[in-house]
Scaffold this motif. Structure first.
Motif, PDB file in Angstrom:
ATOM      1  N   UNK A 129       0.836  -1.206   0.000  1.00 56.97           N
ATOM      2  CA  UNK A 129       0.000   0.000   0.000  1.00 56.97           C
ATOM      3  C   UNK A 129       0.866   1.249   0.000  1.00 56.97           C
ATOM      4  N   UNK A 130       0.246   2.308  -0.458  1.00 51.06           N
ATOM      5  CA  UNK A 130       0.909   3.603  -0.440  1.00 51.06           C
ATOM      6  C   UNK A 130       1.964   3.692  -1.512  1.00 51.06           C
ATOM      7  N   UNK A 131       2.464   4.854  -1.743  1.00 50.62           N
ATOM      8  CA  UNK A 131       3.559   4.950  -2.709  1.00 50.62           C
ATOM      9  C   UNK A 131       4.770   4.198  -2.170  1.00 50.62           C
ATOM     10  N   UNK A 132       5.366   3.367  -3.007  1.00 56.21           N
ATOM     11  CA  UNK A 132       6.547   2.614  -2.585  1.00 56.21           C
ATOM     12  C   UNK A 132       7.770   3.182  -3.284  1.00 56.21           C
ATOM     13  N   UNK A 133       8.892   3.064  -2.603  1.00 57.46           N
ATOM     14  CA  UNK A 133      10.157   3.546  -3.140  1.00 57.46           C
ATOM     15  C   UNK A 133      11.183   2.428  -3.048  1.00 57.46           C
ATOM     16  N   UNK A 134      12.339   2.673  -3.582  1.00 60.17           N
ATOM     17  CA  UNK A 134      13.406   1.664  -3.508  1.00 60.17           C
ATOM     18  C   UNK A 134      13.810   1.395  -2.065  1.00 60.17           C
ATOM     19  N   UNK A 135      13.530   2.327  -1.170  1.00 61.87           N
ATOM     20  CA  UNK A 135      13.845   2.116   0.244  1.00 61.87           C
ATOM     21  C   UNK A 135      12.988   1.006   0.846  1.00 61.87           C
ATOM     22  N   UNK A 169       7.565   2.092  -8.557  1.00 62.02           N
ATOM     23  CA  UNK A 169       6.694   1.013  -8.072  1.00 62.02           C
ATOM     24  C   UNK A 169       6.860  -0.235  -8.927  1.00 62.02           C
ATOM     25  N   UNK A 170       7.060  -0.080 -10.225  1.00 64.65           N
ATOM     26  CA  UNK A 170       7.315  -1.228 -11.101  1.00 64.65           C
ATOM     27  C   UNK A 170       8.644  -1.876 -10.721  1.00 64.65           C
ATOM     28  N   UNK A 171       9.641  -1.062 -10.418  1.00 69.14           N
ATOM     29  CA  UNK A 171      10.945  -1.580  -9.996  1.00 69.14           C
ATOM     30  C   UNK A 171      10.818  -2.405  -8.714  1.00 69.14           C
ATOM     31  N   UNK A 172      10.045  -1.905  -7.760  1.00 68.51           N
ATOM     32  CA  UNK A 172       9.837  -2.630  -6.507  1.00 68.51           C
ATOM     33  C   UNK A 172       9.154  -3.974  -6.775  1.00 68.51           C
ATOM     34  N   UNK A 173       8.128  -3.984  -7.617  1.00 67.03           N
ATOM     35  CA  UNK A 173       7.427  -5.230  -7.922  1.00 67.03           C
ATOM     36  C   UNK A 173       8.344  -6.220  -8.641  1.00 67.03           C
ATOM     37  N   UNK A 174       9.184  -5.726  -9.546  1.00 69.70           N
ATOM     38  CA  UNK A 174      10.127  -6.601 -10.243  1.00 69.70           C
ATOM     39  C   UNK A 174      11.118  -7.221  -9.261  1.00 69.70           C
TER      40      UNK A 174
END
Length: 128
Positions: free
Chosen positions: A23-29, A64-69
């Motif tokens: 949930x929420x905006x996700x970042x590389x952190x 967010x795509x990077x996090x999901x990958x």
């Protein structure tokens, strides 16, 4: 008197996929924490699939795509895979654009019915 759920990850049988709400905006952190959650769900539940509920993901960005990958990569390294639940149309489009194949589940897109298609056939109706 009711009590809340027990602390920690939920216990599910091996037939039920484990669910992780992103949930929420996700970042590389967030990658390290979410990656630990994916590994823990796969290990603790014995499930082969972690369903990432992305309905409340927030704005769709390349981050967010990077996090999901990275979550998919983490799951594969742990012997499992990731399935996305309720992705927004913009997220689906961006995943297609960058070429990331994810299993998807959730609400089907609303489309117009195909022309000249019968919805039901009654017994005794003549064939056309």
């Amino acid at each position: 008197m009711s009590t809340g759920p027990p602390p920690g990850l939920p216990t599910v049988d091996a037939e039920t996929p484990a669910v992780l709400v992103v949930a929420g905006p996700v970042t590389r952190d967030d990658v390290a924490r979410l990656g630990q959650d994916v590994r823990a769900l796969l290990k603790d539940t014995g499930a082969a699939v972690v369903v990432c509920d992305v309905a409340a993901l927030g704005p769709v960005t390349l981050a967010s795509v990077d996090v999901l990958a990275r979550l998919q990569l983490t799951a594969r390294r742990a012997g499992g895979r990731v399935r996305l639940r309720d992705p927004a149309p913009a997220l689906r489009a961006l995943l297609d654009l960058v070429g990331l194949p994810f299993e998807l589940e959730g609400k089907a897109e609303q489309r117009e019915p195909a022309l000249r298609v019968e919805e039901a056939v009654e017994p005794g109706d003549p064939a056309v």
